[in-house]
Design a protein around this motif. Structure first.
Motif, PDB file in Angstrom:
ATOM      1  N   HIS A  18       0.857  -1.181   0.000  1.00  7.00           N
ATOM      2  CA  HIS A  18       0.000   0.000   0.000  1.00  7.00           C
ATOM      3  C   HIS A  18       0.896   1.235   0.000  1.00  7.00           C
TER       4      HIS A  18
ATOM      5  N   TRP B 134      -4.749  -5.844   5.337  1.00  3.44           N
ATOM      6  CA  TRP B 134      -5.752  -4.868   4.935  1.00  3.44           C
ATOM      7  C   TRP B 134      -6.480  -4.181   6.087  1.00  3.44           C
TER       8      TRP B 134
ATOM      9  N   ILE C 256      -4.541  -1.546   8.142  1.00  7.92           N
ATOM     10  CA  ILE C 256      -4.345  -0.246   7.510  1.00  7.92           C
ATOM     11  C   ILE C 256      -5.258   0.793   8.166  1.00  7.92           C
ATOM     12  N   PHE C 257      -6.500   0.387   8.449  1.00 10.12           N
ATOM     13  CA  PHE C 257      -7.453   1.287   9.094  1.00 10.12           C
ATOM     14  C   PHE C 257      -7.172   1.408  10.592  1.00 10.12           C
TER      15      PHE C 257
ATOM     16  N   ASP D 241      -4.625   4.370   6.316  1.00 11.27           N
ATOM     17  CA  ASP D 241      -5.471   4.705   5.166  1.00 11.27           C
ATOM     18  C   ASP D 241      -5.483   6.204   4.881  1.00 11.27           C
TER      19      ASP D 241
ATOM     20  N   LYS E 138      -2.711   5.681  -0.910  1.00 10.58           N
ATOM     21  CA  LYS E 138      -3.784   5.730  -1.901  1.00 10.58           C
ATOM     22  C   LYS E 138      -3.898   4.467  -2.735  1.00 10.58           C
TER      23      LYS E 138
ATOM     24  N   HIS F 267      -3.217   0.319  -3.729  1.00 16.16           N
ATOM     25  CA  HIS F 267      -3.190  -0.968  -3.040  1.00 16.16           C
ATOM     26  C   HIS F 267      -3.206  -2.113  -4.060  1.00 16.16           C
TER      27      HIS F 267
ATOM     28  N   MET G 280     -11.753  -1.340   1.904  1.00 16.16           N
ATOM     29  CA  MET G 280     -10.882  -0.485   1.098  1.00 16.16           C
ATOM     30  C   MET G 280     -11.416  -0.337  -0.320  1.00 16.16           C
TER      31      MET G 280
ATOM     32  N   HIS H 152      -9.266   5.900  -3.056  1.00 15.05           N
ATOM     33  CA  HIS H 152      -8.299   4.811  -3.028  1.00 15.05           C
ATOM     34  C   HIS H 152      -8.452   3.957  -4.280  1.00 15.05           C
TER      35      HIS H 152
END
Length: 341
Positions: free
Chosen positions: A152, A210, A213-214, A219, A223, A225, A282, A288
């Motif tokens: 990412h 994934w 990331i949050f 995130d 931008k 992924h 995502m 994104h």
């Protein structure tokens, strides 16, 4: 009459002892469990539930306190913390110390695992016997992986050549070797430090699962992924040997009964689900771009990492292991659990 009453009370006391032998005979053991992820991470409540079940099974003679967020020490130090008794049970990323654990590093090569839950079962079954030598100064509870992660970042990376000159925070040491192989530069940062590294421009890209990331706010600073199971990171829960050896046989059995493949799944499956759901989230997020690699591009990546496999084998050989046999056993476990790519 009084004799009969005393006899009855004595019998009741004997029955009570038989029902709670651990509580009656064992000294209370207090264990500190150290995690370096924040309280919101799925591993924390799952580990707390695991700890509560151990305490219940022991009749309260094994008490565990869970410390998240690097309260007892930095993420990079967690194996040594278990070895030295700074904590009694720790969450270890072996890849944070390159070259120290060459055998388990096989699980960190790109394109090994396709599925987090099945991959955990395969890894745990395969690594148990090797941990007895590779991690001999601690007791391995279980090994596991997160749901496969990807790359990412601020730049759209399509082929290995796109990493040339790019600053990457690798998820683990093997991924770092891949970055160097393709002309990039590695930036060392633990998971809690990663957002800051990207935000300040110290890193351009990050290898990460994934959902996390949050969780770590990354995130907000990336931008692009890659939508492929690029890599997984291997993890272990390790127990301080002195503390384990100080337990009674009954207490040791309770710990052993909570270091099984079933418990590995109970503790880690919620995290796997969390990460997998992050990928879905995502894809639906504005601003994104989640993109797949073409078969030709994926072929470039797989061909490009062959030197990593050779390097892994050399590291195992240097440590006295049979890389060919070890790799064959891992592949057999992957096939058994339908966990590989």
């Amino acid at each position: 009459m009084r004799k009969a009453l005393f006899a009855l009370l004595g019998l009741a006391a004997g029955i009570g002892s038989a029902i709670h032998p651990v509580a009656a005979q064992d000294k209370t053991i207090n264990l500190k469990v150290s995690l370096w992820v924040p309280p919101a991470h799925p591993l924390v409540p799952a580990t707390q539930a695991w700890a509560a079940d151990i305490e219940k099974a022991s009749g309260g003679t094994i008490k565990l306190s869970v410390f998240p967020s690097e309260q007892l020490g930095k993420a990079f130090d967690h194996y040594d913390m278990a070895r030295d008794g700074i904590a009694d049970i720790t969450y270890v990323n072996p890849g944070y110390q390159p070259g120290r654990f060459p055998i388990i590093a096989a699980g960190q090569l790109p394109f090994v695992f396709a599925d987090g839950k099945k991959g955990t079962q395969a890894l745990n079954e395969w690594y148990q016997k090797y941990a007895k030598t590779e991690m001999k100064d601690t007791k391995l509870c279980f090994a596991f992986i997160h749901d496969p992660g990807s790359l990412h970042g601020k730049k759209k990376i399509m082929v290995p050549a796109d990493l040339s000159g790019v600053k990457v925070r690798p998820a683990q040491s093997t991924f770092g070797e891949m970055v160097k192989l393709f002309g990039g530069t590695n930036v060392q940062a633990s998971a809690p430090e990663s957002r800051d590294a990207i935000e300040r421009g110290v890193a351009d890209e990050i290898a990460f699962p994934w959902g996390s990331i949050f969780l770590f706010g990354i995130d907000k600073v990336v931008k692009y992924h890659i939508d492929t199971p690029l890599y997984s990171t291997v993890f272990t829960y390790n127990i301080n040997l002195a503390k384990y050896n100080a337990m009674s046989d009954g207490q040791k059995k309770i710990i052993d009964d909570h270091c099984t493949p079933e418990w590995a799944s109970k503790v880690t499956d919620p995290w796997v689900d969390f990460e997998a759901n992050g990928r879905v989230k995502m894809k639906a997020l504005e601003g994104h771009e989640v993109y797949k690699l073409s078969p030709e591009q994926l072929g470039e990546w797989k061909k490009g990492i062959e030197p990593l496999r050779a390097s892994w084998a050399a590291g195992v050989k240097k440590a006295g292991g049979d890389a060919e046999a070890i790799d064959a056993e891992l592949k057999a476990a992957l096939k058994k659990f339908d966990a590989g790519l």
